[in-house]
Design a protein around this motif. Sequence first.
Motif, PDB file in Angstrom:
ATOM      1  N   ILE A  68      24.729  46.794  57.635  1.00 23.34           N
ATOM      2  CA  ILE A  68      25.894  45.547  57.336  1.00 23.34           C
ATOM      3  C   ILE A  68      24.776  44.639  56.470  1.00 23.34           C
ATOM      4  N   GLY A  69      23.550  44.731  56.734  1.00 30.29           N
ATOM      5  CA  GLY A  69      22.191  44.051  55.897  1.00 30.29           C
ATOM      6  C   GLY A  69      22.262  43.817  54.531  1.00 30.29           C
ATOM      7  N   ILE A  70      22.515  46.133  53.894  1.00 26.54           N
ATOM      8  CA  ILE A  70      22.342  45.982  53.048  1.00 26.54           C
ATOM      9  C   ILE A  70      24.111  45.873  52.053  1.00 26.54           C
ATOM     10  N   ASP A  71      24.483  46.668  52.838  1.00 21.71           N
ATOM     11  CA  ASP A  71      26.017  46.827  52.655  1.00 21.71           C
ATOM     12  C   ASP A  71      26.965  45.219  51.772  1.00 21.71           C
ATOM     13  N   PHE A  72      26.642  44.081  53.134  1.00 21.71           N
ATOM     14  CA  PHE A  72      27.721  43.457  53.324  1.00 21.71           C
ATOM     15  C   PHE A  72      27.123  42.341  52.918  1.00 21.71           C
ATOM     16  N   PHE A  73      25.646  41.856  52.673  1.00 21.06           N
ATOM     17  CA  PHE A  73      25.019  40.741  52.700  1.00 21.06           C
ATOM     18  C   PHE A  73      24.519  40.604  51.598  1.00 21.06           C
TER      19      PHE A  73
END
Length: 115
Positions: A68-73
């Motif tokens: 979620i850190g690399i893909d979403f944010f």
Amino acid sequence: MYWLILISFLILLAISFVVSNPGNKLIKNKKNKTHLLDVLSSYMGGFLLVIIVYLFVSASNGKEAFDIGIDFFNANRWNFASGMGNHRSILDEFVFGFVFTYIIIFIRRQYKKQN
């Protein structure tokens, strides 16, 4: 675009917290309070669709897990450059989820008015 969406969501969330306190007269009209909650729900629908789409995409790309850190944010993925090369835009999924959720809420409210 990412920061605009995130800041507007957080501002609306803060306003809804302030409005929900008893005795607060910031927004007096009940329709406006309901509309504010509809927009917040639509934001959540857009975010949820983005996460669901990226869960499926991460499984098909051979990645081990959805990060979620690399893909979403990642703010670079929240622009209008969808479909150009290997760059995927999260904004398309967010807008679709936002509009779709708002339409569902609107239809449900109209259905309740008739019954």
